[in-house]
Design a protein around this motif. Structure first.
Motif, PDB file in Angstrom:
ATOM      1  N   ILE A 110       0.829  -1.210   0.000  1.00  0.00           N
ATOM      2  CA  ILE A 110       0.000   0.000   0.000  1.00  0.00           C
ATOM      3  C   ILE A 110       0.864   1.260   0.000  1.00  0.00           C
ATOM      4  O   ILE A 110       0.672   2.161  -0.831  1.00  0.00           O
ATOM      5  CB  ILE A 110      -0.959  -0.002   1.205  1.00  0.00           C
ATOM      6  CG1 ILE A 110      -1.996  -1.127   1.044  1.00  0.00           C
ATOM      7  CG2 ILE A 110      -1.664   1.342   1.339  1.00  0.00           C
ATOM      8  CD1 ILE A 110      -2.863  -1.349   2.267  1.00  0.00           C
ATOM      9  N   TYR A 111       1.837   1.314   0.902  1.00  0.00           N
ATOM     10  CA  TYR A 111       2.653   2.525   0.986  1.00  0.00           C
ATOM     11  C   TYR A 111       3.807   2.524  -0.011  1.00  0.00           C
ATOM     12  O   TYR A 111       4.345   3.588  -0.333  1.00  0.00           O
ATOM     13  CB  TYR A 111       3.126   2.742   2.420  1.00  0.00           C
ATOM     14  CG  TYR A 111       1.992   3.209   3.304  1.00  0.00           C
ATOM     15  CD1 TYR A 111       1.424   4.460   3.113  1.00  0.00           C
ATOM     16  CD2 TYR A 111       1.461   2.380   4.285  1.00  0.00           C
ATOM     17  CE1 TYR A 111       0.370   4.897   3.899  1.00  0.00           C
ATOM     18  CE2 TYR A 111       0.396   2.798   5.074  1.00  0.00           C
ATOM     19  CZ  TYR A 111      -0.154   4.065   4.868  1.00  0.00           C
ATOM     20  OH  TYR A 111      -1.215   4.477   5.631  1.00  0.00           O
ATOM     21  N   ALA A 128      -4.000   6.028   3.185  1.00  0.00           N
ATOM     22  CA  ALA A 128      -4.252   4.994   2.171  1.00  0.00           C
ATOM     23  C   ALA A 128      -4.723   3.686   2.797  1.00  0.00           C
ATOM     24  O   ALA A 128      -5.560   2.976   2.231  1.00  0.00           O
ATOM     25  CB  ALA A 128      -2.986   4.756   1.334  1.00  0.00           C
ATOM     26  N   ILE A 129      -4.220   3.374   3.985  1.00  0.00           N
ATOM     27  CA  ILE A 129      -4.600   2.118   4.640  1.00  0.00           C
ATOM     28  C   ILE A 129      -6.072   2.135   5.039  1.00  0.00           C
ATOM     29  O   ILE A 129      -6.762   1.116   4.978  1.00  0.00           O
ATOM     30  CB  ILE A 129      -3.708   1.841   5.873  1.00  0.00           C
ATOM     31  CG1 ILE A 129      -3.907   0.413   6.380  1.00  0.00           C
ATOM     32  CG2 ILE A 129      -3.962   2.835   6.975  1.00  0.00           C
ATOM     33  CD1 ILE A 129      -3.304  -0.637   5.508  1.00  0.00           C
ATOM     34  N   ASP A 131      -8.396   3.625   3.394  1.00  0.00           N
ATOM     35  CA  ASP A 131      -9.163   3.414   2.167  1.00  0.00           C
ATOM     36  C   ASP A 131      -9.382   1.932   1.925  1.00  0.00           C
ATOM     37  O   ASP A 131     -10.403   1.518   1.358  1.00  0.00           O
ATOM     38  CB  ASP A 131      -8.432   4.024   0.963  1.00  0.00           C
ATOM     39  CG  ASP A 131      -8.662   5.523   0.854  1.00  0.00           C
ATOM     40  OD1 ASP A 131      -9.542   6.031   1.568  1.00  0.00           O
ATOM     41  OD2 ASP A 131      -7.968   6.176   0.056  1.00  0.00           O
ATOM     42  N   VAL A 132      -8.412   1.118   2.327  1.00  0.00           N
ATOM     43  CA  VAL A 132      -8.538  -0.331   2.183  1.00  0.00           C
ATOM     44  C   VAL A 132      -9.474  -0.895   3.243  1.00  0.00           C
ATOM     45  O   VAL A 132     -10.386  -1.674   2.944  1.00  0.00           O
ATOM     46  CB  VAL A 132      -7.155  -1.008   2.288  1.00  0.00           C
ATOM     47  CG1 VAL A 132      -7.300  -2.534   2.292  1.00  0.00           C
ATOM     48  CG2 VAL A 132      -6.253  -0.579   1.140  1.00  0.00           C
ATOM     49  N   ILE A 133      -9.272  -0.478   4.497  1.00  0.00           N
ATOM     50  CA  ILE A 133     -10.040  -1.042   5.612  1.00  0.00           C
ATOM     51  C   ILE A 133     -11.506  -0.610   5.567  1.00  0.00           C
ATOM     52  O   ILE A 133     -12.413  -1.435   5.731  1.00  0.00           O
ATOM     53  CB  ILE A 133      -9.420  -0.620   6.956  1.00  0.00           C
ATOM     54  CG1 ILE A 133      -7.988  -1.152   7.064  1.00  0.00           C
ATOM     55  CG2 ILE A 133     -10.269  -1.129   8.122  1.00  0.00           C
ATOM     56  CD1 ILE A 133      -7.246  -0.652   8.291  1.00  0.00           C
ATOM     57  N   ILE A 134     -11.744   0.654   5.334  1.00  0.00           N
ATOM     58  CA  ILE A 134     -13.099   1.205   5.442  1.00  0.00           C
ATOM     59  C   ILE A 134     -13.820   1.275   4.098  1.00  0.00           C
ATOM     60  O   ILE A 134     -14.974   0.841   3.990  1.00  0.00           O
ATOM     61  CB  ILE A 134     -13.064   2.620   6.074  1.00  0.00           C
ATOM     62  CG1 ILE A 134     -12.310   2.586   7.420  1.00  0.00           C
ATOM     63  CG2 ILE A 134     -14.481   3.153   6.243  1.00  0.00           C
ATOM     64  CD1 ILE A 134     -12.925   1.678   8.451  1.00  0.00           C
ATOM     65  N   ARG A 135     -13.126   1.782   3.076  1.00  0.00           N
ATOM     66  CA  ARG A 135     -13.829   2.065   1.812  1.00  0.00           C
ATOM     67  C   ARG A 135     -13.507   1.104   0.670  1.00  0.00           C
ATOM     68  O   ARG A 135     -14.134   1.163  -0.374  1.00  0.00           O
ATOM     69  CB  ARG A 135     -13.505   3.498   1.371  1.00  0.00           C
ATOM     70  CG  ARG A 135     -14.099   4.559   2.281  1.00  0.00           C
ATOM     71  CD  ARG A 135     -13.771   5.961   1.794  1.00  0.00           C
ATOM     72  NE  ARG A 135     -12.373   6.300   2.054  1.00  0.00           N
ATOM     73  CZ  ARG A 135     -11.938   6.777   3.210  1.00  0.00           C
ATOM     74  NH1 ARG A 135     -12.793   6.960   4.210  1.00  0.00           N
ATOM     75  NH2 ARG A 135     -10.670   7.082   3.392  1.00  0.00           N
ATOM     76  N   PRO A 139      -5.707   0.691  -5.523  1.00  0.00           N
ATOM     77  CA  PRO A 139      -5.292  -0.497  -6.270  1.00  0.00           C
ATOM     78  C   PRO A 139      -5.253  -1.765  -5.429  1.00  0.00           C
ATOM     79  O   PRO A 139      -5.297  -2.874  -5.967  1.00  0.00           O
ATOM     80  CB  PRO A 139      -3.884  -0.123  -6.761  1.00  0.00           C
ATOM     81  CG  PRO A 139      -3.402   0.914  -5.798  1.00  0.00           C
ATOM     82  CD  PRO A 139      -4.620   1.680  -5.408  1.00  0.00           C
ATOM     83  N   PHE A 140      -5.198  -1.607  -4.108  1.00  0.00           N
ATOM     84  CA  PHE A 140      -5.156  -2.775  -3.236  1.00  0.00           C
ATOM     85  C   PHE A 140      -6.420  -2.871  -2.382  1.00  0.00           C
ATOM     86  O   PHE A 140      -6.378  -3.227  -1.209  1.00  0.00           O
ATOM     87  CB  PHE A 140      -3.900  -2.734  -2.359  1.00  0.00           C
ATOM     88  CG  PHE A 140      -2.630  -2.724  -3.156  1.00  0.00           C
ATOM     89  CD1 PHE A 140      -2.191  -3.868  -3.800  1.00  0.00           C
ATOM     90  CD2 PHE A 140      -1.897  -1.558  -3.299  1.00  0.00           C
ATOM     91  CE1 PHE A 140      -1.031  -3.866  -4.555  1.00  0.00           C
ATOM     92  CE2 PHE A 140      -0.735  -1.541  -4.053  1.00  0.00           C
ATOM     93  CZ  PHE A 140      -0.299  -2.699  -4.685  1.00  0.00           C
ATOM     94  N   PHE A 141      -7.537  -2.562  -3.007  1.00  0.00           N
ATOM     95  CA  PHE A 141      -8.838  -2.629  -2.334  1.00  0.00           C
ATOM     96  C   PHE A 141      -9.113  -4.021  -1.770  1.00  0.00           C
ATOM     97  O   PHE A 141      -9.807  -4.185  -0.770  1.00  0.00           O
ATOM     98  CB  PHE A 141      -9.949  -2.253  -3.320  1.00  0.00           C
ATOM     99  CG  PHE A 141     -10.071  -3.195  -4.491  1.00  0.00           C
ATOM    100  CD1 PHE A 141     -10.902  -4.291  -4.436  1.00  0.00           C
ATOM    101  CD2 PHE A 141      -9.316  -2.973  -5.640  1.00  0.00           C
ATOM    102  CE1 PHE A 141     -11.004  -5.167  -5.506  1.00  0.00           C
ATOM    103  CE2 PHE A 141      -9.417  -3.844  -6.719  1.00  0.00           C
ATOM    104  CZ  PHE A 141     -10.257  -4.943  -6.657  1.00  0.00           C
ATOM    105  N   HIS A 142      -8.566  -5.047  -2.446  1.00  0.00           N
ATOM    106  CA  HIS A 142      -8.830  -6.430  -2.045  1.00  0.00           C
ATOM    107  C   HIS A 142      -8.040  -6.843  -0.807  1.00  0.00           C
ATOM    108  O   HIS A 142      -8.225  -7.951  -0.299  1.00  0.00           O
ATOM    109  CB  HIS A 142      -8.507  -7.374  -3.199  1.00  0.00           C
ATOM    110  CG  HIS A 142      -7.110  -7.270  -3.725  1.00  0.00           C
ATOM    111  ND1 HIS A 142      -6.550  -6.086  -4.125  1.00  0.00           N
ATOM    112  CD2 HIS A 142      -6.144  -8.201  -3.894  1.00  0.00           C
ATOM    113  CE1 HIS A 142      -5.314  -6.287  -4.533  1.00  0.00           C
ATOM    114  NE2 HIS A 142      -5.043  -7.561  -4.401  1.00  0.00           N
TER     115      HIS A 142
END
Length: 359
Positions: A110-111, A128-129, A131-135, A139-142
């Motif tokens: 992510i970073y 950015a992290i 965005d993955v956990i909550i939303r 590019p690493f939404f999964h």
């Protein structure tokens, strides 16, 4: 100690080493992981369909069948971890290493991507992290799946302790959580069907996937139970798959109105049943043909790499192959799966990278 006795001890020890049987890898479990991994790719390649076109119906069917992918991964993790012969202290040490490794992989990717963005002049996002956990954005939404695993790992020592000390209590707890799953499914269905609430506005969809413990904890715990159960007949598996697809077809068409996110079905009784039937069958029966076993053994170490990398290929693929035929979901699935598995295979050949990706 006389020299002869020392030689005798050495001979006995060496004989034990030679005759000791190495624990055989479960090829059936590897096959399950490969199938789940391909279906995850299907979730990201077959979702863009238009059911006013007859030609898009195969994509619709594949996408909805892929609803079993993520639940299957949780079941697999449960089968691998639940029941391990570890003391409480050993469990804490073992799981602490897994938490650190999982978190490390997330942070690096992510970073690392954000650092590249900074160098490219697009700015660096410290959040950015989240965005993955909550939303589930970026590019690493999964990677929400890895956040879920970390939460599971935190609870694992207690779950494993209960499983080893009192299996009846563990099974009761699992069934209670499955009951909570089904209650959430009925609650969601009721609000969409009878109260005309938009699917995206339901309670289920407002909770980030990484925090839906009522969904993935039962699957994880189910893995520990299913690995000790006898396989079901293929007739029942075929019946279950057919019933699941018909149900999802009807619900998706008549109620959810082409919502386009199959995660709404993870708590459904038929999805749970199909995941359980497929898992028990492949886990216990394995693969008979030697060539197939060798292929599965070759691909198995690449699964985590494929899961991490495959979304990064979707945008370049779309730019490279704008042709409607190449944009057809199943074609896109086949190409991206083939390319990512091939790339992952060679990546896994590099020792340091293989260790980095191993969870």
């Amino acid at each position: 100690m006389p020299k002869q006795i020392k030689l005798l001890y050495f001979a006995i020890y060496y004989t034990k080493l030679l005759t000791a049987t190495k624990k055989e890898r479960n090829i059936g479990l590897d096959l399950i992981k490969i199938i789940a991994c391909v279906l995850v790719i299907a979730l990201h390649t077959c979702s863009n369909y238009d059911l006013t076109k007859i030609s898009d119906w195969p994509n619709f069917v594949v996408y909805n069948f892929a609803a079993i992918a993520i639940p299957t991964f949780f079941v697999v993790n449960g089968a691998l971890l639940i029941g391990k012969d570890l003391t409480t202290t050993e469990s804490l040490k073992y799981i602490w290493k897994k938490i650190l490794k999982t978190a490390f992989i997330c942070i690096v990717f992510i970073y690392g991507y954000e650092l590249i963005q900074q160098i490219s002049g697009n700015g660096f996002r410290m959040n950015a992290i989240s965005d993955v956990i909550i939303r589930q954005k970026g590019p690493f939404f999964h990677f929400w799946f890895f956040i879920s695993l970390i939460i599971i790992y935190i609870a694992y020592p207690l779950l494993n302790y209960i499983y080893r000390k009192n299996k009846k209590l563990f099974i009761t707890f699992t069934l209670a959580l499955i009951g909570l799953q089904l209650a959430m499914d009925l609650y969601t269905l009721h609000h969409v069907a009878f109260l005309n609430v938009q699917c995206q506005n339901t309670l289920l969809m407002k909770i980030p996937q990484s925090l839906r413990i009522f969904t993935y904890f039962p699957y994880f715990m189910l893995g520990g139970i299913l690995k000790e159960m006898k396989p079901v007949s293929k007739k029942w598996i075929f019946t279950g798959i057919t019933a699941m697809l018909i149900y999802i077809l009807c619900i998706d068409r008549l109620i959810y109105h082409h919502d386009g996110t199959c995660e709404i079905f993870y708590n459904n009784i038929l999805v749970i049943a199909v995941v359980a039937m497929l898992f028990t069958n492949f886990y216990h029966t394995g693969i008979a043909k030697k060539n197939s076993r060798e292929l599965v053994s070759t691909l198995a170490p690449s699964i985590m790499i494929v899961y991490i990398l495959h979304p990064l290929l979707i945008k370049p693929y779309d730019n490279l192959f704008p042709n409607p035929i190449m944009q057809y979901g199943i074609v896109k699935l086949a190409v991206i799966a083939a390319v990512t598995f091939a790339a992952a295979y060679w990546i896994s050949k590099v020792k340091i990278l293989r260790k980095f990706f191993k969870l």
